[in-house]
Design a protein around this motif. Sequence first.
Motif, PDB file in Angstrom:
ATOM      1  N   SER A   1       0.874  -1.172   0.000  1.00 37.67           N
ATOM      2  CA  SER A   1       0.000   0.000   0.000  1.00 37.67           C
ATOM      3  C   SER A   1       0.912   1.222   0.000  1.00 37.67           C
ATOM      4  CB  SER A   1      -0.931   0.022   1.222  1.00 37.67           C
ATOM      5  OG  SER A   1      -0.173  -0.011   2.410  1.00 37.67           O
ATOM      6  N   TYR A   2       0.376   2.345  -0.474  1.00 39.37           N
ATOM      7  CA  TYR A   2       1.176   3.571  -0.491  1.00 39.37           C
ATOM      8  C   TYR A   2       1.215   4.128   0.923  1.00 39.37           C
ATOM      9  CZ  TYR A   2       2.795   8.245  -1.594  1.00 39.37           C
ATOM     10  OH  TYR A   2       3.511   9.400  -1.618  1.00 39.37           O
ATOM     11  N   LEU A   3       2.415   4.393   1.417  1.00 42.49           N
ATOM     12  CA  LEU A   3       2.580   4.843   2.798  1.00 42.49           C
ATOM     13  C   LEU A   3       2.695   6.357   2.855  1.00 42.49           C
ATOM     14  CD1 LEU A   3       3.065   3.728   5.744  1.00 42.49           C
ATOM     15  CD2 LEU A   3       5.484   4.136   5.294  1.00 42.49           C
ATOM     16  N   SER A   4       1.796   6.989   3.589  1.00 42.87           N
ATOM     17  CA  SER A   4       1.861   8.435   3.815  1.00 42.87           C
ATOM     18  C   SER A   4       2.060   8.660   5.310  1.00 42.87           C
ATOM     19  CB  SER A   4       0.566   9.108   3.343  1.00 42.87           C
ATOM     20  OG  SER A   4       0.577  10.487   3.667  1.00 42.87           O
ATOM     21  N   VAL A   5       3.187   9.283   5.662  1.00 36.02           N
ATOM     22  CA  VAL A   5       3.505   9.522   7.081  1.00 36.02           C
ATOM     23  C   VAL A   5       2.781  10.780   7.534  1.00 36.02           C
ATOM     24  CG1 VAL A   5       5.326   9.894   8.764  1.00 36.02           C
ATOM     25  CG2 VAL A   5       5.766   8.465   6.750  1.00 36.02           C
ATOM     26  N   ARG A   6       1.870  10.618   8.465  1.00 37.68           N
ATOM     27  CA  ARG A   6       1.139  11.775   8.994  1.00 37.68           C
ATOM     28  C   ARG A   6       1.898  12.440  10.131  1.00 37.68           C
ATOM     29  NH1 ARG A   6      -3.955  12.520   7.232  1.00 37.68           N
ATOM     30  NH2 ARG A   6      -4.360  13.875   9.017  1.00 37.68           N
ATOM     31  N   SER A   7       2.469  11.645  11.009  1.00 38.43           N
ATOM     32  CA  SER A   7       3.209  12.232  12.129  1.00 38.43           C
ATOM     33  C   SER A   7       4.090  11.159  12.761  1.00 38.43           C
ATOM     34  CB  SER A   7       2.248  12.796  13.185  1.00 38.43           C
ATOM     35  OG  SER A   7       1.479  11.753  13.769  1.00 38.43           O
ATOM     36  N   CYS A   8       5.170  11.607  13.369  1.00 40.71           N
ATOM     37  CA  CYS A   8       6.039  10.732  14.161  1.00 40.71           C
ATOM     38  C   CYS A   8       6.575  11.556  15.334  1.00 40.71           C
ATOM     39  CB  CYS A   8       7.202  10.206  13.324  1.00 40.71           C
ATOM     40  SG  CYS A   8       6.896   8.600  12.558  1.00 40.71           S
ATOM     41  N   GLU A   9       6.360  11.038  16.522  1.00 44.85           N
ATOM     42  CA  GLU A   9       6.856  11.718  17.729  1.00 44.85           C
ATOM     43  C   GLU A   9       7.855  10.789  18.406  1.00 44.85           C
ATOM     44  OE1 GLU A   9       5.151  13.448  21.991  1.00 44.85           O
ATOM     45  OE2 GLU A   9       3.773  12.957  20.351  1.00 44.85           O
ATOM     46  N   VAL A  10       9.058  11.286  18.625  1.00 41.82           N
ATOM     47  CA  VAL A  10      10.130  10.490  19.211  1.00 41.82           C
ATOM     48  C   VAL A  10      10.466  11.054  20.586  1.00 41.82           C
ATOM     49  CG1 VAL A  10      12.493   9.654  18.938  1.00 41.82           C
ATOM     50  CG2 VAL A  10      11.038   9.972  16.912  1.00 41.82           C
ATOM     51  N   GLN A  11      10.496  10.161  21.577  1.00 46.09           N
ATOM     52  CA  GLN A  11      10.820  10.561  22.948  1.00 46.09           C
ATOM     53  C   GLN A  11      11.927   9.668  23.477  1.00 46.09           C
ATOM     54  OE1 GLN A  11       7.115  10.184  25.055  1.00 46.09           O
ATOM     55  NE2 GLN A  11       6.340  12.160  24.339  1.00 46.09           N
ATOM     56  N   ARG A  12      12.702  10.206  24.394  1.00 48.63           N
ATOM     57  CA  ARG A  12      13.792   9.431  25.000  1.00 48.63           C
ATOM     58  C   ARG A  12      13.230   8.532  26.081  1.00 48.63           C
ATOM     59  NH1 ARG A  12      18.898   9.628  24.314  1.00 48.63           N
ATOM     60  NH2 ARG A  12      18.733  11.553  23.099  1.00 48.63           N
ATOM     61  N   GLU A  13      13.684   7.280  26.063  1.00 48.97           N
ATOM     62  CA  GLU A  13      13.270   6.312  27.071  1.00 48.97           C
ATOM     63  C   GLU A  13      14.204   6.387  28.272  1.00 48.97           C
ATOM     64  OE1 GLU A  13      10.402   4.696  26.886  1.00 48.97           O
ATOM     65  OE2 GLU A  13      10.691   2.876  25.711  1.00 48.97           O
ATOM     66  N   SER A  14      13.671   6.048  29.426  1.00 47.18           N
ATOM     67  CA  SER A  14      14.540   5.940  30.597  1.00 47.18           C
ATOM     68  C   SER A  14      15.400   4.697  30.437  1.00 47.18           C
ATOM     69  CB  SER A  14      13.700   5.842  31.871  1.00 47.18           C
ATOM     70  OG  SER A  14      12.828   4.728  31.788  1.00 47.18           O
ATOM     71  N   ARG A  15      16.669   4.747  30.853  1.00 49.26           N
ATOM     72  CA  ARG A  15      17.589   3.621  30.679  1.00 49.26           C
ATOM     73  C   ARG A  15      17.122   2.426  31.475  1.00 49.26           C
ATOM     74  NH1 ARG A  15      22.545   4.973  28.453  1.00 49.26           N
ATOM     75  NH2 ARG A  15      22.821   2.716  28.431  1.00 49.26           N
ATOM     76  N   GLY A  16      17.195   1.264  30.864  1.00 47.43           N
ATOM     77  CA  GLY A  16      16.757   0.040  31.520  1.00 47.43           C
ATOM     78  C   GLY A  16      17.732  -0.383  32.618  1.00 47.43           C
ATOM     79  N   ALA A  17      17.299  -1.327  33.414  1.00 49.64           N
ATOM     80  CA  ALA A  17      18.130  -1.822  34.507  1.00 49.64           C
ATOM     81  C   ALA A  17      19.354  -2.526  33.945  1.00 49.64           C
ATOM     82  CB  ALA A  17      17.320  -2.789  35.373  1.00 49.64           C
ATOM     83  N   GLY A  18      20.481  -2.381  34.626  1.00 47.27           N
ATOM     84  CA  GLY A  18      21.697  -3.063  34.197  1.00 47.27           C
ATOM     85  C   GLY A  18      22.537  -2.229  33.260  1.00 47.27           C
TER      86      GLY A  18
END
Length: 202
Positions: free
Chosen positions: A160-177
Motif C-alpha cells: 500500500s502507499y505509505l503516507s507519514v502523517r506524524s512521528c513523535e520520538v521521545q527518549r526512554e529511561s535507561r533500563g536496569a543493568g
Amino acid sequence: MKLGRGDLKQLRLPSAGFLALILAGVACYFAAEGYLQETKRLGTATSAQRAEVQARLASANEEEREIKASLQQYQALAARGIVGEEKRLDWVDTVTAIKNERRLFSIGYSIEPQEELDYPGFSRGGGVKFMVSRAKVNMQLLHEEDLLNFIDDLTRRGRSYLSVRSCEVQRESRGAGGTTLAPRLRADCVFDLITIRHDKPA
C-alpha cells in the motif's frame, strides 16, 4: 499625307485586330491578377490549415506521452499491489519481516477500518477510488536511524502507499543493568495506508 476613304477601309481590319489584341491583353492582365490573388488566398488558407494540423498533432503526441507515463505509473503501482483490495495481512507480514531483518525492538500497531480518502483539496475521478486505513505504530528504538530505515523499508516493500502523517520520538529511561542494547528512544507514528480501487458501476 492624306488618307483616302479606300485607305481607311484597308486599315479597318488591322485596327480591329489591334484593338482586339489590346482588349485581350487587358483581360489577360485582370485574369492573371485575379488568379494571383486567389493563389495567395489559397496559400494563406493552406498555411493556416497546416499550422492547425501540426498543433493538433503536437497536442495528440503530448497526450500520448502523458497517457504512457500515467500507464507506466499505474502498472508500477499495480506491480507493488497498491491497486486492488487492501492486503492487511501482507502489511503485517512486512512489518514482522522488517523487524526481524533489522533486529529492531518491540513494534506495536493498530489499524483503523478502511474508508475513502478525504484529504483537503483532493478530488476523486477517473473511475477509481482512493482508500485509506490509518495505522498507529509505536516502536522502541536504539537510535533515530532505526525509525528512518523502518519507514524506508515499509515504503519500498509495503503493498500500500505509505503516507507519514506524524512521528513523535521521545527518549526512554535507561533500563536496569545499563546494557548498551537497551532501547533508548520510543517513537509513536501515524501512517496512512493508501490503496487504489476501481469503481464498480452502479
